[in-house]
Enzyme design. Structure first.
Site, PDB file in Angstrom:
ATOM      1  N   ARG A 245       0.858  -1.193   0.000  1.00 14.19           N
ATOM      2  CA  ARG A 245       0.000   0.000   0.000  1.00 14.19           C
ATOM      3  C   ARG A 245       0.891   1.239   0.000  1.00 14.19           C
ATOM      4  O   ARG A 245       1.408   1.632   1.044  1.00 14.19           O
ATOM      5  CB  ARG A 245      -0.884  -0.029   1.257  1.00 14.19           C
ATOM      6  CG  ARG A 245      -2.112   0.897   1.192  1.00 14.19           C
ATOM      7  CD  ARG A 245      -2.721   1.097   2.565  1.00 14.19           C
ATOM      8  NE  ARG A 245      -1.880   1.983   3.361  1.00 14.19           N
ATOM      9  CZ  ARG A 245      -1.776   1.933   4.692  1.00 14.19           C
ATOM     10  NH1 ARG A 245      -2.441   1.046   5.401  1.00 14.19           N
ATOM     11  NH2 ARG A 245      -0.978   2.787   5.335  1.00 14.19           N
ATOM     12  N   HIS A 249      -3.690   4.718   4.489  1.00 14.54           N
ATOM     13  CA  HIS A 249      -4.833   3.797   4.444  1.00 14.54           C
ATOM     14  C   HIS A 249      -6.013   4.456   3.720  1.00 14.54           C
ATOM     15  O   HIS A 249      -6.570   3.894   2.781  1.00 14.54           O
ATOM     16  CB  HIS A 249      -5.234   3.376   5.857  1.00 14.54           C
ATOM     17  CG  HIS A 249      -6.518   2.601   5.889  1.00 14.54           C
ATOM     18  ND1 HIS A 249      -6.635   1.347   5.340  1.00 14.54           N
ATOM     19  CD2 HIS A 249      -7.748   2.935   6.360  1.00 14.54           C
ATOM     20  CE1 HIS A 249      -7.888   0.932   5.482  1.00 14.54           C
ATOM     21  NE2 HIS A 249      -8.575   1.872   6.092  1.00 14.54           N
ATOM     22  N   TYR A 258       3.185   5.364  11.784  1.00 20.86           N
ATOM     23  CA  TYR A 258       3.433   3.955  12.137  1.00 20.86           C
ATOM     24  C   TYR A 258       4.338   3.197  11.162  1.00 20.86           C
ATOM     25  O   TYR A 258       4.585   2.016  11.353  1.00 20.86           O
ATOM     26  CB  TYR A 258       2.104   3.205  12.333  1.00 20.86           C
ATOM     27  CG  TYR A 258       1.136   3.304  11.152  1.00 20.86           C
ATOM     28  CD1 TYR A 258       1.311   2.503  10.028  1.00 20.86           C
ATOM     29  CD2 TYR A 258       0.056   4.186  11.171  1.00 20.86           C
ATOM     30  CE1 TYR A 258       0.434   2.583   8.957  1.00 20.86           C
ATOM     31  CE2 TYR A 258      -0.830   4.281  10.113  1.00 20.86           C
ATOM     32  CZ  TYR A 258      -0.641   3.475   9.005  1.00 20.86           C
ATOM     33  OH  TYR A 258      -1.498   3.550   7.939  1.00 20.86           O
TER      34      TYR A 258
HETATM   35  C1  TPP Z   1     -15.574  -5.456  10.424  1.00 20.17           C
HETATM   36  C2  TPP Z   1     -14.735  -4.228  10.370  1.00 20.17           C
HETATM   37  N1  TPP Z   1     -13.813  -3.997  11.323  1.00 20.17           N
HETATM   38  C3  TPP Z   1     -13.033  -2.900  11.280  1.00 20.17           C
HETATM   39  C4  TPP Z   1     -13.181  -2.002  10.268  1.00 20.17           C
HETATM   40  C5  TPP Z   1     -12.278  -0.764  10.185  1.00 20.17           C
HETATM   41  N2  TPP Z   1     -11.317  -0.991   9.096  1.00 20.17           N
HETATM   42  C6  TPP Z   1     -11.517  -0.450   7.893  1.00 20.17           C
HETATM   43  S1  TPP Z   1     -10.333  -0.914   6.796  1.00 20.17           S
HETATM   44  C7  TPP Z   1      -9.509  -1.822   7.959  1.00 20.17           C
HETATM   45  C8  TPP Z   1      -8.239  -2.540   7.615  1.00 20.17           C
HETATM   46  C9  TPP Z   1      -8.348  -3.359   6.379  1.00 20.17           C
HETATM   47  O1  TPP Z   1      -7.093  -3.878   6.056  1.00 20.17           O
HETATM   48  P1  TPP Z   1      -6.926  -4.893   4.880  1.00 20.17           P
HETATM   49  O2  TPP Z   1      -7.977  -5.935   4.954  1.00 20.17           O
HETATM   50  O3  TPP Z   1      -5.533  -5.350   4.871  1.00 20.17           O
HETATM   51  O4  TPP Z   1      -7.247  -4.014   3.582  1.00 20.17           O
HETATM   52  P2  TPP Z   1      -6.443  -2.752   3.045  1.00 20.17           P
HETATM   53  O5  TPP Z   1      -7.127  -1.556   3.653  1.00 20.17           O
HETATM   54  O6  TPP Z   1      -5.034  -2.873   3.477  1.00 20.17           O
HETATM   55  O7  TPP Z   1      -6.597  -2.769   1.573  1.00 20.17           O
HETATM   56  C10 TPP Z   1     -10.178  -1.765   9.179  1.00 20.17           C
HETATM   57  C11 TPP Z   1      -9.731  -2.450  10.396  1.00 20.17           C
HETATM   58  C12 TPP Z   1     -14.162  -2.264   9.283  1.00 20.17           C
HETATM   59  N3  TPP Z   1     -14.353  -1.452   8.227  1.00 20.17           N
HETATM   60  N4  TPP Z   1     -14.904  -3.390   9.336  1.00 20.17           N
END
Ligand code: TPP
Ligand code: MG
Length: 349
Positions: A245, A249, A258
């Site tokens: 990435r 985020h 971080y």
């Molecule tokens: C069930 C749930 N828990 C927490 C969140 C908050 N949240 C949004 S994105 C994220 C991290 C996602 O990481 P990843 O699956 O690696 O996808 P990336 O954003 O890196 O593409 C979190 C914890 C959420 N949207 N849904």
């Protein structure tokens, strides 16, 4: 890890997938369009013309490589970081922007496009995609279902339940995990003690394969093979696309708190777009002039989509309630009426 193009864009002898010049050029156009549309979205957000936005920078090979081999009848269950996947399915960019500008109407998929609105709740799309694949199987349709998600999604119960079910019922699912090393501020090392994400598939009784997620040909080849297995009744596959990435985020995040700049810098030379362009040049498929006109066409398409999205009327109160259920349940109808009442009272004050 499957790699077809190395970081310089040199191809591994004998490993090229069977793609003709027109298809390779189309993949390139989609990657450029994704990069351009993504950069524009970040600018719009900074100008207050778009809401919080999740950038796809660096994920172009994952997204285009995954969606490109889909047939029209196949289903797609994407997540919030899937701009290129949407574009590869010919989803209108104006609609995609419209959603991120704060209007849910932008995610109302045009009729006949087998695409679920992308998931914001992490991993919730995985069991849904398994349900859709089971439906295809029961209807004896030779369609497959592609579901994409991040590394963070693999720690959710939905991931394990979905993949377990898919393995038991041998559903025609292709799961693609974009392992971009971070789930907001949680690094890959704290996400799972497994050596790879791909190996998790063996616990569910189906194949898992790790590919270079910055190599569009590697992602394409792995997904193509997984789809063919699904069409033939061979059951699901998990593809782990190893990528990074490059951005924050979302626009609400500050990744400098971080992770180090050196880490980000180390991934920049692995840029999926530069790598693919080097390959296309070496094959004589794209030269400087052609690359420029692809970029110009993308910039034009992006400006047109922005103008279209911004010319649409704002969402109404009814829009907030109308689209979740086919028939609105009484509790929701009550809330809708109460909200309208209070807005009227407010306006009259
Ligand atoms: C069930 C749930 N828990 C927490 C969140 C908050 N949240 C949004 S994105 C994220 C991290 C996602 O990481 P990843 O699956 O690696 O996808 P990336 O954003 O890196 O593409 C979190 C914890 C959420 N949207 N849904
Ligand atoms: Mg991630």
């Amino acid at each position: 890890m499957l790699q077809i193009l190395n970081e310089e864009g040199h191809v591994r002898a004998g490993a090229e997938p069977a793609l003709g010049p027109a298809e390779l050029r189309r993949m390139h156009e989609l990657m450029v369009l994704t990069r351009t549309a993504d950069a524009k979205a970040l600018k719009l957000q900074r100008q207050g013309r778009m809401g919080t936005y999740a950038s796809s920078l660096g994920h172009e090979a994952c997204q285009i490589g995954s969606a490109f081999p889909l047939r029209p009848g196949d289903w797609l269950f994407p997540y919030f970081r899937d701009l290129g996947t949407y574009l590869a399915r010919s989803y209108p960019l104006a609609d995609y922007y419209h959603y991120w500008m704060g209007n849910e109407a932008g995610l109302r998929t045009p009729d006949g496009m087998n695409l679920f609105a992308f998931a914001i709740p992490v991993a919730s799309q995985i069991p849904q995609s398994v349900g859709a694949a089971l439906a295809a199987k029961l209807r004896k349709k030779a369609d497959a279902v592609l579901c994409t998600f991040g590394d963070g999604a693999t720690s959710e119960g939905d991931f394990h339940e979905g993949l377990n079910f898919a393995g038991v019922f041998r559903t025609p699912n292709v799961f693609v995990c974009y392992n971009n090393q971070w789930a907001i501020s949680t690094p890959r090392s704290k996400q799972t003690a497994s050596e790879t994400i791909a190996e998790k598939a063996s616990a569910y009784g189906f194949p898992g394969v790790q590919v270079d997620g910055n190599d569009v040909l590697a992602v394409y080849s792995a997904v193509r093979e997984a789809l063919d297995r699904a069409y033939a009744g061979g059951g699901p596959t998990l593809v782990e696309a190893v990528t990074y990435r490059l951005g924050h985020h979302t626009t609400s995040d500050d990744a400098t708190r971080y992770r180090t700049e050196e880490e980000v810098k180390a991934w920049e030379p692995r840029d999926p777009l530069r790598r693919f362009e080097a390959y296309l040049r070496s094959k004589g498929l794209v030269d400087e002039a052609a690359a420029n006109s692809v970029r110009e066409a993308a910039a034009e398409a992006v400006e047109k989509a922005v103008a279209e999205a911004e010319s649409r009327p704002p969402a109404t109160v009814d829009d907030l309630f109308a689209y979740t259920y086919k028939d609105m349940p009484p509790a929701l109808a009550e809330q809708s009426a109460a909200l309208k009442e209070s807005l009227k009272a407010e306006a009259g004050r």
